[in-house]
Design an enzyme around this catalytic site. Sequence first.
Site, PDB file in Angstrom:
ATOM      1  N   TYR A  60       0.825  -1.205   0.000  1.00  0.00           N
ATOM      2  CA  TYR A  60       0.000   0.000   0.000  1.00  0.00           C
ATOM      3  C   TYR A  60       0.860   1.255   0.000  1.00  0.00           C
ATOM      4  O   TYR A  60       1.944   1.263   0.565  1.00  0.00           O
ATOM      5  CB  TYR A  60      -0.987   0.039   1.177  1.00  0.00           C
ATOM      6  CG  TYR A  60      -0.401  -0.160   2.569  1.00  0.00           C
ATOM      7  CD1 TYR A  60      -0.159  -1.439   3.066  1.00  0.00           C
ATOM      8  CD2 TYR A  60      -0.131   0.923   3.392  1.00  0.00           C
ATOM      9  CE1 TYR A  60       0.332  -1.621   4.355  1.00  0.00           C
ATOM     10  CE2 TYR A  60       0.362   0.742   4.688  1.00  0.00           C
ATOM     11  CZ  TYR A  60       0.599  -0.540   5.151  1.00  0.00           C
ATOM     12  OH  TYR A  60       1.099  -0.730   6.424  1.00  0.00           O
ATOM     13  N   PRO A  61       0.363   2.305  -0.665  1.00  0.00           N
ATOM     14  CA  PRO A  61       1.060   3.585  -0.617  1.00  0.00           C
ATOM     15  C   PRO A  61       0.724   4.308   0.671  1.00  0.00           C
ATOM     16  O   PRO A  61      -0.356   4.104   1.232  1.00  0.00           O
ATOM     17  CB  PRO A  61       0.486   4.360  -1.811  1.00  0.00           C
ATOM     18  CG  PRO A  61      -0.388   3.422  -2.555  1.00  0.00           C
ATOM     19  CD  PRO A  61      -0.777   2.343  -1.617  1.00  0.00           C
ATOM     20  N   HIS A  99       7.805   3.964  16.755  1.00  0.00           N
ATOM     21  CA  HIS A  99       7.338   3.174  15.609  1.00  0.00           C
ATOM     22  C   HIS A  99       8.237   1.945  15.399  1.00  0.00           C
ATOM     23  O   HIS A  99       7.760   0.831  15.231  1.00  0.00           O
ATOM     24  CB  HIS A  99       7.331   4.066  14.357  1.00  0.00           C
ATOM     25  CG  HIS A  99       7.257   3.308  13.077  1.00  0.00           C
ATOM     26  ND1 HIS A  99       6.063   2.945  12.511  1.00  0.00           N
ATOM     27  CD2 HIS A  99       8.216   2.813  12.270  1.00  0.00           C
ATOM     28  CE1 HIS A  99       6.308   2.271  11.406  1.00  0.00           C
ATOM     29  NE2 HIS A  99       7.595   2.178  11.232  1.00  0.00           N
TER      30      HIS A  99
HETATM   31  O1  76R Z   1      16.094   2.426  10.684  1.00  0.00           O
HETATM   32  C1  76R Z   1      15.223   1.595  10.411  1.00  0.00           C
HETATM   33  O2  76R Z   1      14.866   1.345   9.261  1.00  0.00           O
HETATM   34  C2  76R Z   1      14.509   0.868  11.534  1.00  0.00           C
HETATM   35  C3  76R Z   1      13.517   1.737  12.156  1.00  0.00           C
HETATM   36  C4  76R Z   1      12.368   2.084  11.190  1.00  0.00           C
HETATM   37  C5  76R Z   1      12.231   3.233  10.419  1.00  0.00           C
HETATM   38  C6  76R Z   1      13.160   4.404  10.327  1.00  0.00           C
HETATM   39  C7  76R Z   1      11.216   1.250  10.919  1.00  0.00           C
HETATM   40  C8  76R Z   1      11.021  -0.007  11.482  1.00  0.00           C
HETATM   41  N1  76R Z   1      10.389   1.901  10.044  1.00  0.00           N
HETATM   42  C9  76R Z   1      10.983   3.097   9.695  1.00  0.00           C
HETATM   43  C10 76R Z   1      10.503   4.040   8.798  1.00  0.00           C
HETATM   44 MN1  76R Z   1       8.530   1.328   9.473  1.00  0.00          MN
HETATM   45  N2  76R Z   1       6.716   0.679   8.819  1.00  0.00           N
HETATM   46  C11 76R Z   1       5.770   1.458   8.190  1.00  0.00           C
HETATM   47  C12 76R Z   1       4.560   0.706   8.089  1.00  0.00           C
HETATM   48  O3  76R Z   1       0.628   0.887   8.316  1.00  0.00           O
HETATM   49  C13 76R Z   1       1.249   1.773   8.944  1.00  0.00           C
HETATM   50  O4  76R Z   1       0.728   2.416   9.897  1.00  0.00           O
HETATM   51  C14 76R Z   1       2.664   2.105   8.585  1.00  0.00           C
HETATM   52  C15 76R Z   1       3.269   1.223   7.523  1.00  0.00           C
HETATM   53  C16 76R Z   1       4.792  -0.531   8.650  1.00  0.00           C
HETATM   54  C17 76R Z   1       3.806  -1.673   8.774  1.00  0.00           C
HETATM   55  C18 76R Z   1       6.140  -0.538   9.111  1.00  0.00           C
HETATM   56  C19 76R Z   1       6.771  -1.619   9.731  1.00  0.00           C
HETATM   57  N3  76R Z   1       8.280   3.061   8.419  1.00  0.00           N
HETATM   58  C20 76R Z   1       9.238   4.005   8.222  1.00  0.00           C
HETATM   59  C21 76R Z   1       8.717   5.023   7.322  1.00  0.00           C
HETATM   60  C22 76R Z   1       9.486   6.206   6.770  1.00  0.00           C
HETATM   61  C23 76R Z   1       9.266   7.357   7.729  1.00  0.00           C
HETATM   62  C24 76R Z   1       9.933   8.629   7.343  1.00  0.00           C
HETATM   63  O5  76R Z   1      11.020   8.625   6.740  1.00  0.00           O
HETATM   64  O6  76R Z   1       9.334   9.676   7.696  1.00  0.00           O
HETATM   65  C25 76R Z   1       7.423   4.653   7.017  1.00  0.00           C
HETATM   66  C26 76R Z   1       6.457   5.359   6.097  1.00  0.00           C
HETATM   67  C27 76R Z   1       7.161   3.428   7.726  1.00  0.00           C
HETATM   68  C28 76R Z   1       5.964   2.753   7.700  1.00  0.00           C
HETATM   69  N4  76R Z   1       8.840  -0.452  10.470  1.00  0.00           N
HETATM   70  C29 76R Z   1       9.957  -0.841  11.162  1.00  0.00           C
HETATM   71  C30 76R Z   1       8.016  -1.568  10.338  1.00  0.00           C
HETATM   72  C31 76R Z   1       8.667  -2.690  10.972  1.00  0.00           C
HETATM   73  C32 76R Z   1       8.111  -4.121  11.001  1.00  0.00           C
HETATM   74  C33 76R Z   1       9.868  -2.239  11.484  1.00  0.00           C
HETATM   75  C34 76R Z   1      10.914  -3.042  12.238  1.00  0.00           C
HETATM   76  C35 76R Z   1      11.967  -3.455  11.267  1.00  0.00           C
HETATM   77  C36 76R Z   1      13.054  -4.249  11.931  1.00  0.00           C
HETATM   78  O7  76R Z   1      13.691  -3.738  12.861  1.00  0.00           O
HETATM   79  O8  76R Z   1      13.252  -5.389  11.467  1.00  0.00           O
END
Ligand code: 76R
Length: 274
Positions: free
Chosen positions: A170-171, A197
């Site tokens: 999804y976007p 998050h």
């Molecule tokens: O540095 C890293 O990549 C780890 C921390 C992390 C970041 C910075 C992380 C971890 N995410 C990051 C950034 Mn995420 N994530 C989403 C969704 O449906 C929703 O409400 C949101 C959709 C999911 C399901 C998800 C899962 N994440 C982001 C960003 C960019 C933000 C920005 O730059 O402003 C978005 C849009 C986003 C959205 N996130 C994780 C997960 C999961 C499962 C993790 C843990 C990953 C791991 O440690 O293995």
Amino acid sequence: MSEPASPLVPREGWHVMHLFYHIDHSQWQMLDESEQREAKTRFTELVQEIRTTTDTQLLTFAVATPKADLGFMLLTPDLQVANAFEKRLTLSLGVDVLNPGFSYLSQTERSEYTTTSEQYGEETLSGEDGLEKGSKEFEAKLEEFAERMEHYLQHRLYPVLPDWPAICFYPMSKRRLGDDNWYALDYDARRLLMKGHATTGRKYSGRILQLITGSTGLDDAEWGVTLLAKDTIDIKEIVSEMRFDPVSVKYGEFGDFYIGMQMPLDEIFKRLCL
Ligand code: 76R
């Protein structure tokens, strides 16, 4: 012959295309049996060609509901190559058999919120764990962290996606509405929210493989969210839990959701009644 177009390879990371098609069975039925067989062979060969291209991955999946029939996720460095493969994929089963329904262009990217070794040292090791900077334990934990993060960054920019059966795409954008403007927050506030998050996300380690790809300026929303899972309940659970996460509560905006099942091509042909 004209010169080939010059490559469009990002300084770092890869281009990513999510492609969704409907099958036009009336066009497919116009082909006789041998033409259909040839079309399937052509399609299979093209998929193999894409999959054996350097640094290139192609996920193929059947879409679970009539939002689409067939989906691809293509990862490759050069946008020229991605574009050429996309055109050929669209035509490969015969003219008008595959009708593009939805597509999404993004790039793999690093995150500005990823915890750095300095932050981890100061905030977690000194701050929370009370370890002394320079002590043996501090340095060992710092090194362990640095190694883990190097691996993780490599995954964000150059992921190797597993063949887990459930794929969700999804976007997503961050809200910019009146007082709820993510982009008007200062960096420390955003980083704190993203830390929460990430803590939520990490609970799904091993059950959900998430790939967040950036699309600001490339497509309509700001990110593409790809989730791979072995059980659809994990997708439902993580997306539900994220909805309660302060970042998504206040700032999350979502496009349409697509759920697919990764499977080999011959299975896909059967599934799509081709
Ligand atoms: O540095 C890293 O990549 C780890 C921390 C992390 C970041 C910075 C992380 C971890 N995410 C990051 C950034 Mn995420 N994530 C989403 C969704 O449906 C929703 O409400 C949101 C959709 C999911 C399901 C998800 C899962 N994440 C982001 C960003 C960019 C933000 C920005 O730059 O402003 C978005 C849009 C986003 C959205 N996130 C994780 C997960 C999961 C499962 C993790 C843990 C990953 C791991 O440690 O293995």
